[in-house]
Design a protein around this motif. Structure first.
Motif, PDB file in Angstrom:
ATOM      1  N   CYS A  31      43.983  36.378  35.391  1.00  0.00           N
ATOM      2  CA  CYS A  31      45.069  37.343  35.425  1.00  0.00           C
ATOM      3  C   CYS A  31      46.390  36.705  35.000  1.00  0.00           C
ATOM      4  CB  CYS A  31      45.189  37.966  36.816  1.00  0.00           C
ATOM      5  SG  CYS A  31      45.754  36.788  38.051  1.00  0.00           S
TER       6      CYS A  31
ATOM      7  N   LYS B  75      37.496  39.028  49.756  1.00  0.00           N
ATOM      8  CA  LYS B  75      37.190  39.080  48.324  1.00  0.00           C
ATOM      9  C   LYS B  75      35.859  38.431  47.963  1.00  0.00           C
ATOM     10  CE  LYS B  75      41.639  40.216  47.911  1.00  0.00           C
ATOM     11  NZ  LYS B  75      42.658  40.139  48.971  1.00  0.00           N
TER      12      LYS B  75
ATOM     13  N   GLU C 292      42.532  43.913  40.209  1.00  0.00           N
ATOM     14  CA  GLU C 292      41.421  42.982  40.472  1.00  0.00           C
ATOM     15  C   GLU C 292      41.938  41.828  41.339  1.00  0.00           C
ATOM     16  OE1 GLU C 292      38.279  42.916  38.418  1.00  0.00           O
ATOM     17  OE2 GLU C 292      38.806  45.012  38.038  1.00  0.00           O
ATOM     18  N   THR C 293      40.996  41.099  41.953  1.00  0.00           N
ATOM     19  CA  THR C 293      41.406  39.916  42.713  1.00  0.00           C
ATOM     20  C   THR C 293      42.042  38.908  41.761  1.00  0.00           C
ATOM     21  OG1 THR C 293      39.534  40.301  44.162  1.00  0.00           O
ATOM     22  CG2 THR C 293      40.626  38.159  44.335  1.00  0.00           C
TER      23      THR C 293
ATOM     24  N   ASN D   4      45.481  40.714  45.265  1.00  0.00           N
ATOM     25  CA  ASN D   4      45.112  41.448  44.059  1.00  0.00           C
ATOM     26  C   ASN D   4      46.204  41.288  43.003  1.00  0.00           C
ATOM     27  OD1 ASN D   4      42.735  42.294  45.099  1.00  0.00           O
ATOM     28  ND2 ASN D   4      43.422  44.376  45.575  1.00  0.00           N
TER      29      ASN D   4
END
Ligand SMILES: Cc1cc2nc3c(=O)[nH]c(=O)nc-3n(C[C@H](O)[C@H](O)[C@H](O)COP(=O)(O)O)c2cc1C
Ligand code: SF4
Ligand code: SF4
Ligand code: FES
Lengths: 448, 367
Positions: B245, B43, B277-278, B272
């Motif tokens: 996130c 990443k 997304e990471t 993820n």
């Protein structure tokens, strides 16, 4: 025959007037009438090999340069010369700055570099001024700047001082440093020829390599290629130091024998105080050390000559390398253990620290060598040293790891008895040196 | 896909897209074919190439140019070619080099696992068990730095750092300003802020997750517990930070939240998130939300059965490796053993055997 240092002793040759009067900048006049490809072709024909250490054919390197549409290309002159024992580039830049500038202009034209850089070792504090003055003189006389000699070619040369790190001589670390970053070698690929300075196609060449372009253009690649022996063409600058009567920078033909180079009065003039030759590092501190009996003749009994092939004869088992031409001579009073220790300290200090084998291994080797040298070594330390260097070599990002491993490997390979003597006689080893033993100079020469 | 090319690693052939690295191809095969990695982080752009643990032998360059590569190459930074043949754990040279690298990495490492918060989830510990020797051949002083507080949340134990550069890349790529970096060079190089300046960027906490060893640790968790006594639980919250996130892993004991981290995948990297997304998380989620009421609990984390944390019978496993097939193929080399931290760590030596405990291990079991 001298090609580079021919005019070195003429008074005022450092300045434009005298340099031009003695045929300076003729190669630029000639080159600007040729096409860039024709110049690359001449350099290819000359057989010139890189003088920075690896000996890679320069013409071939130039022909690898990527030429994408609309992307600027750069030529970078590697003047970081920090290899212990090597000081030939310094001599060239200090006394013949215009020769380098002339070579840079021709090479920049051949490669299409409008902005060319000289990256110079930080400790050479006084030389950038000399170079900058030469650049200013060249510019005033229309050899640099816009539209050189009405050829339509623009070229500027910039001098950048390094911060005094050996690793910044490695071409990708040099590029990082030029970009203003920490001088860590890049992981290849991509190679500089495709993505170098600011990710643009870049050629990095040594000072002496670029200076040699001048005689190549002046006399033609083919004539230049006829000089020398086999794949070692032209002439080479050697910087000789250590136990010699006349240390210094010499321009040598490639068919010169090692014996002549050390002992003849034309070159180093033999070993002082009637001492005998013990060992020699023929090409800068990174290359394997050779005992006298393997230095003057190779293992097959052939006389060794000062060229790429002859010095490498026998591989790493019984040979060495021409490297960057730093010729270090050790007489019978020198201690190989101590000598190897100080090289190990150098590589430990200069490792950039990016990759683990080099970062940790160099320090470990130095500590072991220090303990052997100071009478605290154990027999198994010698094998351990061998094991460490073996696991560094070839497993690192850049060749500094190899450069740190080779001197240790060669010292153990050829001088193991001296290491063992240090371990077995820790106290005596503090008071006297081991001396010559069986690897003595086979000729038993006692030079005056 | 037309662009797919064939590569053979340890006698197992796989098709991957052009531009894949040897390492990513090996990870697709999975299991022990995948070389260990200490610096590469898929990443983080530009990572890899430094630690040299992932060295492999290329015994055939490609279909076009079958010459073997002269040196071992870093699999994380070397692209595959069509018809390439690679030896990872089937090469004596590779095994020897990995042993060497492991020894080098441990050389200056303090071996203070008993008091290190990373113990149990430390990549270097795992590497040492898989490739190291018992005992050390190094009997000189180790590099010594004082622990340094860099900001309110993070403590730096430079002695443990292996110079993987991951935290530098993380700060470069995730935060607005990088306030730390590498000073000096060689074996005296170190991670630092210039004058112990605080790292107080919204996302700087992620350096803790990328650090493979215990050099960067969570000050809000320090010494509170051992990771294998806590039970990982996946949870999420509606985080107000748009870049976060909000999907995390809570490390709990009973009802108490001891630590919050990002979720990790089978290679130990931040996984993820559900948006693709990471799954980096912000400092607020990581350091400030330490109560169960802050979170929506999703359920216990599935843990790789090789992990120390999984000693107490966790459900399932994330890995994709086909182990039985592998053993046949890799000339009888057994896959890595499940390690037992209690055999090696000086502290926490309970008389209980973990696999005799029903359900997740809990510190109450060791009273
Ligand atoms: C650690 C290290 C240091 C180096 N230092 C120098 C140097 O000081 N000067 C130099 O010309 N080349 C040096 N080199 C070699 C360069 O990387 C590069 O090969 C050279 O500049 C190419 O020029 P050439 O083809 O003209 O020889 C060094 C290489 C390494 C690995
Ligand atoms: S070999 Fe040494 S100098 Fe070269 S990149 Fe690795 S650590 Fe740096
Ligand atoms: S502190 Fe951790 S992440 Fe940063 S370089 Fe050191 S080991 Fe790597
Ligand atoms: S993981 Fe490839 S070199 Fe570190």
């Amino acid at each position: 025959m001298k090609l580079l240092l021919e005019n070195a002793h003429i008074e005022g040759i450092r300045y434009y007037e005298a340099y031009r009067k003695h045929g300076g900048y003729r190669s630029v006049e000639k080159a600007l009438k040729m096409t860039p490809d024709e110049i690359v072709e001449e350099v290819k024909k000359s057989g010139l090999r890189g003088r920075g250490g690896a000996g890679f054919p320069t013409g071939m390197k130039w022909s690898f340069l990527a030429k994408p549409e609309g992307v600027p290309r750069h030529l970078v002159c590697n003047a970081d010369e920090s290899e212990p024992g090597t000081f030939k580039d310094r001599y060239l830049m200090e006394f013949l700055p215009h020769l380098l500038i002339e070579g840079l202009i021709v090479s920049s034209f051949a490669l299409g570099s409008n902005a060319t850089y000289i990256y110079i070792r930080g400790e050479y504090a006084w030389i950038p001024d000399i170079l900058e003055q030469a650049i200013a003189e060249a510019k005033n006389n229309g050899w640099l700047g816009k539209n050189i000699q009405n050829s339509g070619f623009d070229c500027e040369i910039y001098v950048q001082r390094g911060g005094g790190a050996y690793i910044c001589g490695e071409e990708t670390a040099l590029i990082e440093s030029l970009e203003g970053k920490r001088g860590n070698p890049r992981i290849k690929p991509p190679f500089p020829a495709v993505q170098g300075l600011w990710m643009r196609p870049t050629v990095v060449n040594n000072v002496e390599t670029l200076a040699a372009v001048v005689p190549i253009i002046n006399m033609g690649g083919e004539e230049y290629g006829k000089l020398g022996v086999g794949r070692s063409t032209g002439t080479k600058l050697m910087s000789a130091c250590g136990n010699l009567n006349k240390p210094g920078v010499y321009e040598i033909p490639f068919d010169l024998t090692v014996e002549e180079f050390i002992f003849s009065d034309e070159y180093c003039g033999g070993i002082p105080n009637g001492k005998r030759l013990k060992a020699c590092i023929p090409g800068g501190s990174s290359v394997p050390i050779l005992p006298a009996n393997l230095l003057l003749k190779d293992a097959k009994g052939n006389t060794r000559q000062m060229n790429y092939e002859s010095l490498a004869e026998g591989g790493f088992a019984t040979g060495s390398m021409l490297g960057s031409g730093g010729f270090i001579v050790l007489d019978e009073d020198q201690c190989v253990v101590r000598h190897t220790m100080s090289l190990a300290r150098f590589y430990n200090h200069e490792s950039c620290g990016q990759c683990s084998p080099c970062r940790e291994g160099t320090g470990w080797m130095y500590k072991i060598l220090k303990s052997i040298e100071y009478g605290k070594g154990r027999m198994e330390d010698i094998d351990l040293l061998w094991d460490i260097q073996r696991r560094i070599e070839g497993n690192t990002i850049c060749p500094l790891g190899d450069a740190a491993a080779w001197p240790v490997a060669a010292a153990i390979r050829h001088f193991r008895d001296e290491f063992e003597w240090h371990v077995l006689h820790p106290e005596e080893a503090q008071t006297r040196n081991y001396g010559l033993a069986h690897y003595a100079d086979p000729r038993e020469v006692v030079a005056g | 896909m037309a662009d797919n090319i064939k590569v053979t690693i340890d006698n197992i052939t796989i098709e991957v897209p052009m531009g894949t690295t040897i390492l990513e191809a090996a990870r697709k095969i999975g299991g022990d074919v995948a070389p260990p990695t200490m610096c590469y982080y898929s990443k983080l752009k530009g990572s890899g190439g430094k630690c040299r643990t992932c060295l492999v032998e290329v015994s055939k360059g490609s279909e076009k140019d079958p010459r073997p590569m002269p040196k071992l190459v870093a699999s994380c930074r070397t692209g595959v070619m069509d018809g390439m043949e690679v030896k990872s754990m089937t090469s004596e040279k590779v095994i020897d080099a990995r042993k060497g690298v492991t020894e080098f990495l441990l050389l200056n490492h303090p071996l203070d696992c008993p008091v290190c918060d990373q113990a149990g989830e430390c990549d270097l510990q795992n590497l040492g068990y898989d490739h190291g020797n018992a005992g050390t051949r190094y009997d000189y002083d180790r590099r010594a730095f004082e622990p340094e507080d860099i900001g309110p949340y993070i403590q730096l134990h430079m002695n443990r750092c292996i110079m993987c550069f991951r935290c530098v890349f993380t700060a470069d790529q995730l935060t607005d300003t990088r306030e730390h970096g590498i000073l000096d060079r060689g074996d005296h190089a170190r991670i630092s802020t210039c004058i112990s300046k605080a790292l107080d960027n919204d996302f700087i906490g992620n350096v803790i997750d990328v650090c493979p060893v215990g050099a960067l640790t969570d000050k809000t968790f320090r010494f509170k517990n051992r990771v294998w006594f806590t039970k990982p639980v996946d949870a999420h919250r509606n985080c107000s930070n748009p870049k976060c996130c909000g999907e995390v892993r809570l490390w709990m004991r009973g009802e108490e939240v001891f630590r919050v981290t990002a979720r990790k995948d089978e290679w130990g990297e931040v996984a993820n998130a559900s948006n693709g997304e990471t799954g980096w998380i912000c400092n607020e989620c990581r350091f400030e939300k330490k109560e169960t009421k802050d979170w929506v609990i999703e359920g216990p984390t599935k843990v790789n059965r090789h992990s120390v944390i999984a000693q107490g019978h966790y459900a399932g496993k994330v890995g994709t490796a086909k182990q039985p097939v592998l053993i046949d193929k890799v000339i009888g080399k057994a896959p890595k053993l499940t390690l037992d931290i209690h055999d090696v760590s000086g502290v926490n030596k309970p008389s209980y055997h973990l696999d005799q405990i029903e359900g997740p291990a809990h510190s109450d079991d060791f009273k």
